[in-house]
Design an enzyme around this catalytic site. Structure first.
Site, short mmCIF file in Angstrom:
data_model
loop_
_atom_site.label_atom_id
_atom_site.label_comp_id
_atom_site.label_asym_id
_atom_site.label_seq_id
_atom_site.Cartn_x
_atom_site.Cartn_y
_atom_site.Cartn_z
CB CYS A 2 -0.88 0.02 1.24
SG CYS A 2 -1.85 -1.45 1.46
NE ARG A 27 4.70 1.66 -1.29
CZ ARG A 27 5.52 1.79 -0.25
NH1 ARG A 27 6.60 2.52 -0.37
NH2 ARG A 27 5.28 1.19 0.88
CD1 TRP A 74 -0.48 -5.63 -3.68
CD2 TRP A 74 -0.39 -6.55 -1.64
NE1 TRP A 74 0.01 -6.90 -3.82
CE2 TRP A 74 0.07 -7.50 -2.59
CE3 TRP A 74 -0.43 -6.92 -0.30
CZ2 TRP A 74 0.50 -8.76 -2.23
CZ3 TRP A 74 0.00 -8.19 0.06
CH2 TRP A 74 0.47 -9.09 -0.90
CG ASN A 100 0.50 2.10 3.70
OD1 ASN A 100 -0.59 2.17 3.16
ND2 ASN A 100 1.59 2.67 3.22
N GLY A 101 -0.38 -1.31 6.57
CA GLY A 101 -0.05 -2.20 7.68
C GLY A 101 -1.24 -3.10 8.01
CD GLU A 488 17.47 -11.88 -9.33
OE1 GLU A 488 16.97 -12.47 -8.37
OE2 GLU A 488 17.06 -10.78 -9.74
CE LYS A 492 13.95 -10.04 -11.33
NZ LYS A 492 14.65 -9.91 -10.12
CD GLU A 495 10.11 -10.50 -9.96
OE1 GLU A 495 9.43 -10.24 -8.96
OE2 GLU A 495 11.31 -10.21 -10.04
CG HIS A 511 21.30 -35.72 -8.42
ND1 HIS A 511 21.77 -36.96 -8.07
CD2 HIS A 511 22.39 -34.96 -8.67
CE1 HIS A 511 23.10 -36.94 -8.10
NE2 HIS A 511 23.49 -35.74 -8.46
CE LYS A 610 11.62 -2.13 -6.45
NZ LYS A 610 12.41 -3.17 -7.17
C1 AGP Z 1 12.57 -9.24 -7.04
O1 AGP Z 1 12.43 -9.00 -8.37
C2 AGP Z 1 11.40 -9.11 -6.22
N1 AGP Z 1 10.52 -8.10 -6.59
C3 AGP Z 1 11.54 -9.42 -4.74
O2 AGP Z 1 11.98 -10.73 -4.68
C4 AGP Z 1 12.45 -8.53 -3.87
O3 AGP Z 1 13.78 -8.69 -4.22
C5 AGP Z 1 12.22 -8.90 -2.39
O4 AGP Z 1 10.88 -8.65 -2.05
C6 AGP Z 1 13.13 -8.17 -1.45
O5 AGP Z 1 12.95 -6.79 -1.50
P1 AGP Z 1 13.96 -5.81 -0.78
O6 AGP Z 1 15.28 -5.93 -1.47
O7 AGP Z 1 13.36 -4.45 -0.94
O8 AGP Z 1 14.04 -6.25 0.65
#
Ligand code: AGP
Length: 615
Positions: A2, A27, A74, A100-101, A488, A492, A495, A511, A610
Site C-alpha cells: 500500500c 509498489r 494492496w 498501511n499495515g 535470480e 525474473k 515474476e 538427480h 515492490k
Molecule cells: C525481485 O524481483 C522481487 N521483486 C523481490 O523478490 C524482492 O527482491 C524482495 O521482495 C526483497 O525486496 P527488498 O530488497 O526491498 O528487501
C-alpha cells in the site's frame, strides 16, 4: 504494497494526490482512493482498479481544495473492491483515514464497537481503526486540534499490529495527522506546503527535504509548519534530510518501462556502488559505514547473510565470494525462515541483512531477531533512511538511485558489487595477497564497459526471448557463483512473464530435474569458461540427448559452445567472483523481452508489490 500520500498547502490538492498515487503505483496495488476537505465537507472517492479510473472520478469533483489524503491499496483484509479501498471513514463520516499495515486485533475491536452501535461498511481492519479514533474523538473533552490528536493517540495505544496512517477530520480543516509503527512514513517539507508519504521518492517533484518518521512518531502537518511527537514520550527528535537524487531519477524517460531503464542504468549502478570505495594503494577497499574497527573485523569468525527474493540471491553470490576469497565461513538464509528458527549461532558471528527498499518486513524481523540475541547486524540497503538502514548497527548504502520496476535488476548487481568490496576488505585482512586485491580492483574498473557491451546485444537477446516466450516452463542452470544467477534469472522470468521457471545447480539435473526435459522445455545454461566448463558441456549434452532446447550464456570467444547449444548469448569474461554481475544482465533482458512479447504489464506484475511490508 500500500502507498500513502497526503498534502496540505495552497495548491489544488487533487492533481498532487493523483500524481503521487501514480508514482506509488510501482509498489503494487489493486484499488485507490482520495479524501479531501472541500468547503468544510469531507469528499471521499475510491475505486478498485487502476489510478486512471480513480482520476476520472476525482476529475468530476470541481470545488477547489488544498488539503487531502490518498492511498493505493494492496489487499490483505477484504477483497479488492470500491468499498474496501481507502480512505475509510468513522461512524460520523467526518473523519477519514488511510492506513498501511495490519491491525491484528481488529476483530475484537470491531465486535466491541458493533455492540456499542457502530456499523461497518467494509471488511477491512482499517475501517475499524477509523471508527476507534472516531469513538475516542467523541469521548475526549479537550478542545481544538488537541482533541483530534488525543483521539489518535488513544486509539493507537489500543491497537496491536503495524500502521502508517494519515488522518483528516472535517472539524480540523487545516490539519493532517500522520503516525507510524512498522510501516514506513516520511514527512515532506515544502515551501508553504507539507506532505506525508509512504515513500520519499514520490515526493521528489515537490520537495527534497524529508524527515523519516520513526516507530511511534506522531506528526501534525499544517500549511506552513509541522510538529513531531512520540506516542510514548512527548516531543520527538528528528533530522531533516536532503534527498540526494534529482526528480528525473524517478522518471521513465524514453524507456518503455522502468525495468528496461533500470537494466540500462547498470554500468552507472556499478560505478555508483564502487565510487570512492576502492583503495588502489592498499589493494583493498574502504567501507566507512561498517562501524567496526579493523580489529573487530579481523575477529569475525562467521557471517550470516539474510534477505528475501533477489536480495537473498545477491547474498548467495556474496556468501560464495566471502568463503572463496576472504576465507570466512558464511551462510545464507531466507530472512523469513531465519527469524523463526532456533539456529545455533557461534559468537563472533556478524549478520548482514540485504534489502533494496530497507522496509521488507521479513528482513527487518530477522535483523531485529539477530540484534535481540546480541549479535551485530549490518544492512546493505538502497533507500537512505529506511527502517533497516536506521535499525542496523551500520552497513553499506548501494547508491543505486530509485528502483521503481517491481522486478529488481540494478539492485542485484549493486548488492553483488558491494559484497565484492566487502570481500576485498575482509580478504585483505586475512590471506588475500596484494596481487589478488589488485586483480579484483582492475576487474571492478572494467565492469561498466563490459555491461555496456552486453547491452549492445539487446536485439539478439530479444529475438531469443521471442523464440521461446511461449514455453510453458523454463529451466535455469548454473554452478558455484552462477547457481544464484540461475535462481535470480528464474525469478525474473516467472515474476514478469508468468512463465513457470526454476533455477537449479547444473549438476542437480541428473538427480531429478532432467525428468522435466522435453522438446518444449528450454534450458538456459550459464556456462562461462571456468574450471567447470567441461562438466557443464556434459550436462548440456544430456539435455540435448533428450531433445531439450538449450540457450547458453557463454564466454565471448567460446566457439566450441556452438556444437552444444541452440542459441548463444556471449558475455565478456571477468574474475569468477564478479562474473554473476555480467551473467545476470542478458537474463534480465531475456525475461523482460519475453514478458513484453507476451503483453505483460512489466513494471506492475500481477499480485506483486515492490516493497513487501507485511509478513
Ligand atoms: C525481485 O524481483 C522481487 N521483486 C523481490 O523478490 C524482492 O527482491 C524482495 O521482495 C526483497 O525486496 P527488498 O530488497 O526491498 O528487501
Amino acid at each position: 504494497m500500500c502507498g500513502i500520500i497526503a498534502y496540505v498547502g495552497k495548491r489544488e490538492v487533487r492533481p498532487i494526490l493523483i500524481d503521487g498515487l501514480s508514482r506509488l503505483e510501482y509498489r503494487g496495488y489493486d484499488s485507490a482512493g482520495v479524501a479531501t476537505l472541500t468547503d468544510g465537507d469531507m469528499e471521499v472517492t475510491k475505486k478498485a482498479g487502476r489510478i486512471t479510473e480513480l482520476a476520472r472520478h476525482v476529475a468530476q469533483r470541481k470545488r477547489p481544495t488544498s488539503i487531502g489524503i490518498s492511498h493505493t491499496r494492496w489487499a490483505t483484509h477484504g477483497e479488492p473492491n470500491d468499498v474496501n479501498a481507502h480512505p475509510h471513514t468513522d461512524q460520523s463520516g467526518r473523519l477519514a483515514l488511510v492506513h498501511n499495515g495490519v491491525i491484528e486485533n481488529y476483530q475484537l475491536l470491531k465486535r466491541q464497537m458493533t455492540a456499542a452501535g457502530h456499523t461497518f461498511k467494509s471488511a477491512t481492519d482499517t475501517e475499524v481503526l477509523a471508527h476507534l479514533i472516531g469513538k475516542y474523538y467523541d469521548e475526549v473533552e479537550t478542545l481544538g486540534d488537541e482533541k483530534l490528536l488525543e483521539a489518535v493517540r488513544r486509539a493507537l495505544r489500543e491497537v496491536k499490529g503495524t500502521y502508517g496512517i494519515a488522518v483528516l477530520h472535517q472539524d480540523h480543516p487545516g490539519l493532517i495527522i500522520g503516525a507510524r509503527r512498522g510501516s514506513p512514513l516520511v514527512l515532506g517539507i515544502g515551501d508553504g506546503e507539507m506532505f506525508i508519504c509512504s515513500d520519499a521518492t514520490t515526493l521528489l517533484p515537490y520537495t527534497q527535504k524529508v524527515v523519516y518518521l520513526k516507530d511511534f512518531d506522531l506528526v501534525q502537518i499544517r500549511e506552513s509548519n509541522f510538529k513531531l511527537e512520540t506516542l510514548a514520550e512527548g516531543e520527538s527528535s528528528y533530522e531533516i534530510k536532503e534527498l540526494d537524487y534529482a526528480a528525473e531519477a524517478a522518471e521513465r524517460g524514453d524507456f518503455a518501462h522502468f525495468m528496461l531503464k533500470e537494466i540500462y542504468e547498470q554500468p552507472l549502478t556499478i560505478e555508483n556502488a564502487v565510487r570512492g570505495r576502492l583503495n588502489i594503494e592498499e589493494c583493498s577497499a574502504q567501507l566507512g559505514g561498517l562501524n567496526l574497527t579493523p580489529q573487530q573485523l579481523r575477529e569475525i569468525d562467521r557471517i550470516i547473510i539474510l534477505g528475501c527474493g533477489t536480495a537473498l540471491h545477491a547474498g548467495m553470490v556474496g556468501s560464495h565470494m566471502l568463503e572463496d576469497m576472504a576465507f570466512i565461513p558464511t551462510q545464507t538464509d531466507y530472512a523469513s525462515e531465519f527469524r523463526y528458527k532456533n539456529c545455533p549461532v557461534p559468537k563472533n558471528t556478524l549478520f548482514f541483512v540485504i534489502s533494496q527498499s530497507g522496509e521488507t518486513a521479513d528482513t527487518l524481523g530477522a535483523l531485529r531477531e539477530a540484534r535481540r540475541k546480541g549479535f551485530r547486524g549490518l544492512g546493505i540497503c538502497n533507500n537512505v533512511g529506511s527502517t533497516i538502514a536506521r535499525e542496523s548497527d551500520g552497513g553499506v548504502y548501494m547508491h543505486a538511485g530509485p528502483e521503481i520496476g517491481v522486478a529488481a535488476t540494478k539492485s542485484f548487481v549493486s548488492q553483488c558489487a558491494i559484497f565484492g568490496l566487502l570481500t576485498l576488505v575482509l580478504g585483505r585482512m586475512r590471506h588475500m595477497s596484494a596481487g589478488t586485491g589488485r586483480q579484483i580492483i582492475e576487474a571492478f574498473e572494467k565492469l561498466p564497459n563490459q555491461i555496456t557491451q552486453i547491452l549492445a546485444n539487446d536485439e539478439h537477446i530479444e529475438a531469443i526471448a521471442r523464440k521461446y516466450c511461449h514455453a510453458k516452463s523454463m529451466l535455469f542452470l548454473g554452478r558455484e557463483y552462477n547457481y544464484p544467477v540461475a535462481l535470480e534469472a528464474a525469478l525474473k522470468m516467472k515474476e514478469i512473464s508468468y512463465i513457470h521457471a526454476a533455477g537449479f545447480p547444473t549438476a542437480e539435473l541428473k538427480h531429478g530435474v532432467i525428468a522435466l526435459i522435453d522438446s518444449e522445455t528450454p534450458s538456459v545454461f550459464i556456462c562461462p569458461q571456468d574450471i567447470l566448463h567441461e562438466k557443464n558441456i556434459s550436462n548440456m549434452q544430456e539435455v540435448r540427448a533428450r531433445k531439450g532446447p538449450i540457450i547458453a550464456v557463454a564466454t565471448e570467444g567460446d566457439e566450441e559452445i556452438h556444437h552444444h547449444a541452440d542459441d548463444i548469448i556471449y558475455v565478456p569474461r571477468t574474475m569468477d567472483m564478479l562474473q554473476p554481475i555480467l551473467n545476470i544482465i542478458p537474463l534480465q533482458l531475456l525475461a523482460y523481452h519475453a514478458a513484453v512479447a507476451l503483453g505483460r504489464d512489466v513494471d506492475k506484475p500481477r499480485n506483486l508489490a515492490k516493497s513487501v511490508t507485511v509478513e
